[in-house]
Enzyme design. Structure first.
Site, PDB file in Angstrom:
ATOM      1  N   THR A 181       1.395 -16.529  13.480  1.00 38.90           N
ATOM      2  CA  THR A 181       2.442 -17.474  13.932  1.00 38.90           C
ATOM      3  C   THR A 181       3.320 -16.905  15.033  1.00 38.90           C
ATOM      4  O   THR A 181       4.284 -17.543  15.460  1.00 38.90           O
ATOM      5  CB  THR A 181       3.343 -17.896  12.747  1.00 38.90           C
ATOM      6  OG1 THR A 181       4.105 -16.761  12.297  1.00 38.90           O
ATOM      7  CG2 THR A 181       2.538 -18.463  11.605  1.00 38.90           C
ATOM      8  N   GLY A 182       3.035 -15.723  15.494  1.00 35.20           N
ATOM      9  CA  GLY A 182       3.810 -15.159  16.604  1.00 35.20           C
ATOM     10  C   GLY A 182       3.020 -15.248  17.892  1.00 35.20           C
ATOM     11  O   GLY A 182       2.723 -16.338  18.384  1.00 35.20           O
ATOM     12  N   VAL A 183       2.594 -14.116  18.368  1.00 33.01           N
ATOM     13  CA  VAL A 183       1.821 -14.041  19.624  1.00 33.01           C
ATOM     14  C   VAL A 183       0.602 -14.958  19.596  1.00 33.01           C
ATOM     15  O   VAL A 183       0.234 -15.576  20.589  1.00 33.01           O
ATOM     16  CB  VAL A 183       1.376 -12.563  19.863  1.00 33.01           C
ATOM     17  CG1 VAL A 183       0.318 -12.452  20.945  1.00 33.01           C
ATOM     18  CG2 VAL A 183       2.581 -11.705  20.174  1.00 33.01           C
TER      19      VAL A 183
ATOM     20  N   ASP B 106       2.762  -5.752  13.982  1.00 33.22           N
ATOM     21  CA  ASP B 106       1.812  -4.641  14.197  1.00 33.22           C
ATOM     22  C   ASP B 106       2.559  -3.424  14.750  1.00 33.22           C
ATOM     23  O   ASP B 106       2.459  -2.301  14.229  1.00 33.22           O
ATOM     24  CB  ASP B 106       0.743  -5.118  15.201  1.00 33.22           C
ATOM     25  CG  ASP B 106      -0.516  -4.241  15.218  1.00 33.22           C
ATOM     26  OD1 ASP B 106      -1.389  -4.507  16.043  1.00 33.22           O
ATOM     27  OD2 ASP B 106      -0.605  -3.295  14.401  1.00 33.22           O
TER      28      ASP B 106
ATOM     29  N   GLY C 207       4.991  -7.127  17.913  1.00 33.21           N
ATOM     30  CA  GLY C 207       5.282  -7.864  16.681  1.00 33.21           C
ATOM     31  C   GLY C 207       5.276  -6.995  15.433  1.00 33.21           C
ATOM     32  O   GLY C 207       5.695  -5.841  15.439  1.00 33.21           O
TER      33      GLY C 207
ATOM     34  N   ASP D 176      12.393  -7.555   7.059  1.00 36.13           N
ATOM     35  CA  ASP D 176      11.431  -6.659   7.715  1.00 36.13           C
ATOM     36  C   ASP D 176      10.422  -6.136   6.687  1.00 36.13           C
ATOM     37  O   ASP D 176      10.793  -5.414   5.762  1.00 36.13           O
ATOM     38  CB  ASP D 176      12.235  -5.499   8.329  1.00 36.13           C
ATOM     39  CG  ASP D 176      11.358  -4.488   9.031  1.00 36.13           C
ATOM     40  OD1 ASP D 176      11.911  -3.599   9.691  1.00 36.13           O
ATOM     41  OD2 ASP D 176      10.123  -4.572   8.900  1.00 36.13           O
ATOM     42  N   ILE D 177       9.187  -6.480   6.852  1.00 35.59           N
ATOM     43  CA  ILE D 177       8.147  -6.127   5.868  1.00 35.59           C
ATOM     44  C   ILE D 177       7.985  -4.612   5.749  1.00 35.59           C
ATOM     45  O   ILE D 177       7.539  -4.113   4.707  1.00 35.59           O
ATOM     46  CB  ILE D 177       6.815  -6.813   6.251  1.00 35.59           C
ATOM     47  CG1 ILE D 177       5.870  -6.907   5.039  1.00 35.59           C
ATOM     48  CG2 ILE D 177       6.139  -6.119   7.436  1.00 35.59           C
ATOM     49  CD1 ILE D 177       4.670  -7.808   5.259  1.00 35.59           C
TER      50      ILE D 177
HETATM   51  N1  APR Z   1       8.415  -7.890   9.342  1.00 35.10           N
HETATM   52  C1  APR Z   1       7.886  -9.089   8.976  1.00 35.10           C
HETATM   53  N2  APR Z   1       7.426 -10.001   9.851  1.00 35.10           N
HETATM   54  C2  APR Z   1       7.520  -9.690  11.171  1.00 35.10           C
HETATM   55  C3  APR Z   1       8.057  -8.457  11.638  1.00 35.10           C
HETATM   56  C4  APR Z   1       8.512  -7.540  10.659  1.00 35.10           C
HETATM   57  N3  APR Z   1       9.025  -6.344  10.991  1.00 35.10           N
HETATM   58  N4  APR Z   1       7.997  -8.452  13.008  1.00 35.10           N
HETATM   59  C5  APR Z   1       7.481  -9.643  13.371  1.00 35.10           C
HETATM   60  N5  APR Z   1       7.201 -10.391  12.278  1.00 35.10           N
HETATM   61  C6  APR Z   1       6.653 -11.749  12.190  1.00 35.10           C
HETATM   62  C7  APR Z   1       6.862 -12.645  13.382  1.00 35.10           C
HETATM   63  O1  APR Z   1       8.161 -13.217  13.354  1.00 35.10           O
HETATM   64  C8  APR Z   1       5.786 -13.688  13.119  1.00 35.10           C
HETATM   65  O2  APR Z   1       6.304 -14.709  12.254  1.00 35.10           O
HETATM   66  O3  APR Z   1       5.257 -11.638  12.062  1.00 35.10           O
HETATM   67  C9  APR Z   1       4.689 -12.912  12.356  1.00 35.10           C
HETATM   68  C10 APR Z   1       3.412 -12.694  13.134  1.00 35.10           C
HETATM   69  O4  APR Z   1       3.725 -12.495  14.509  1.00 35.10           O
HETATM   70  P1  APR Z   1       2.977 -11.364  15.382  1.00 35.10           P
HETATM   71  O5  APR Z   1       3.427 -10.039  14.928  1.00 35.10           O
HETATM   72  O6  APR Z   1       3.167 -11.730  16.815  1.00 35.10           O
HETATM   73  O7  APR Z   1       1.443 -11.494  14.962  1.00 35.10           O
HETATM   74  P2  APR Z   1       0.349 -12.583  15.372  1.00 35.10           P
HETATM   75  O8  APR Z   1       0.948 -13.880  15.782  1.00 35.10           O
HETATM   76  O9  APR Z   1      -0.621 -12.570  14.238  1.00 35.10           O
HETATM   77  O10 APR Z   1      -0.319 -11.941  16.672  1.00 35.10           O
HETATM   78  C11 APR Z   1      -1.058 -10.755  16.510  1.00 35.10           C
HETATM   79  O11 APR Z   1       0.226  -9.611  18.158  1.00 35.10           O
HETATM   80  O12 APR Z   1       1.416  -7.682  17.902  1.00 35.10           O
HETATM   81  C12 APR Z   1       0.216  -8.196  18.326  1.00 35.10           C
HETATM   82  O13 APR Z   1      -1.360  -6.436  17.936  1.00 35.10           O
HETATM   83  C13 APR Z   1      -0.950  -7.715  17.512  1.00 35.10           C
HETATM   84  O14 APR Z   1      -2.534  -8.580  19.072  1.00 35.10           O
HETATM   85  C14 APR Z   1      -1.948  -8.801  17.799  1.00 35.10           C
HETATM   86  C15 APR Z   1      -1.091 -10.052  17.844  1.00 35.10           C
END
Ligand code: APR
Length: 181
Positions: free
Chosen positions: A131-133, A43, A41, A19-20
Site C-alpha cells: 500500500t505504499g510504493v 523495508d 519504506g 513502527d513495526i
Molecule cells: N512500520 C510499519 N509500517 C511501515 C513502516 C514502519 N516502520 N514504514 C512504512 N510503513 C508502511 C507504509 O506506511 C505502508 O502503509 O508500510 C506500508 C507498505 O509501504 P512500503 O514500505 O512502501 O511497501 P510497498 O508498498 O509494499 O512497496 C515495496 O518499497 O521500500 C520499497 O524495497 C521496497 O521495493 C519495495 C517497495
C-alpha cells in the site's frame, strides 16, 4: 478468488498503529522487493533497525535461490530488532487490478503465515503490504489482508497472535472499520 467478508474476527488478531520495528514478537513481516537487497519504506526501516545481519542472510538466500518472487516469502534473523525473525515477502505492484494483484497479495499473507508455522512461530506482525510504493489501493489491500489472515487462522490454531501494524492514519482508520472487535 471471491473474498467473503467474515462477520467474526478470530480473537487472536490485533490492530496496532506505529513502527513495526519496535515490536517484540516472534516475527515481523517486511514488504520487500524481489532483490531482497533492501529499499525504502518499511523495508528500509527494518534493515536500518535490524542491522547488517539481516542483509547478510538475504544475500545468502539470493545466492542460493535467486531473489524472492512476488507473493512468496523468505525468513531471516531479526538481527538487532526486538523481533526474533523477519519474514520478507514481496507484494504485487498495483497495475489496475487485472494482473492477479489480489491473488498475489493474498499469497504474501498466506506464505508468510506458512513460514511462521514451519518455524513454530506463534506471534507475527504484518505491515500493510503493497500500500505504499507499490500503490495497492488501501481499502482493497486491507480487505485481502484481513480475509486471508482470518481464513488461515481458522485452519491453523498454532499461531496465537497476528498483529496488523498500521504506520499511517488512513490505513489505521480503514482497518479499524473493517475489523469488528
Ligand atoms: N512500520 C510499519 N509500517 C511501515 C513502516 C514502519 N516502520 N514504514 C512504512 N510503513 C508502511 C507504509 O506506511 C505502508 O502503509 O508500510 C506500508 C507498505 O509501504 P512500503 O514500505 O512502501 O511497501 P510497498 O508498498 O509494499 O512497496 C515495496 O518499497 O521500500 C520499497 O524495497 C521496497 O521495493 C519495495 C517497495
Amino acid at each position: 478468488m471471491a473474498f467473503l467478508f467474515l462477520l467474526t474476527m478470530p480473537g487472536n488478531i490485533e490492530l496496532l498503529k506505529g513502527d513495526i520495528t519496535k515490536l517484540t514478537v516472534d516475527a515481523i513481516v517486511n514488504a520487500a522487493n524481489s532483490s531482497l537487497m533492501g529499499g525504502g519504506g518499511v523495508d528500509g526501516a527494518i534493515h536500518r533497525a535490524g542491522g547488517p545481519a539481516i542483509l547478510e542472510e538475504c544475500r545468502m538466500i539470493v545466492a542460493k535461490q535467486g531473489g524472492c518472487k512476488t507473493g512468496e516469502a523468505v525468513i531471516t534473523t531479526g538481527g538487532h530488532l526486538p523481533a526474533k525473525f523477519v519474514i520478507h515477502t514481496v507484494g504485487p505492484v498495483w497495475h489496475g487490478g487485472k494482473n492477479d494483484e489480489q491473488e498475489l497479495l493474498a499469497a504474501c499473507y498466506q506464505n508468510s503465515l506458512n513460514l511462521a508455522l514451519e518455524h513454530k512461530l506463534s506471534s507475527i506482525a504484518f505491515p500493510n503490504i503493497s500500500t505504499g510504493v507499490y500503490g495497492y489501493p488501501k481499502k482493497e489491500a486491507a480487505d485481502v489482508a484481513i480475509t486471508s489472515v482470518s481464513v488461515f487462522l481458522k485452519q491453523h490454531t498454532f499461531i496465537s497472535k497476528v498483529y496488523f501494524v498500521c504506520f499511517d492514519e488512513e490505513n489505521y482508520q480503514l482497518y479499524q472499520s473493517l475489523i469488528r472487535q
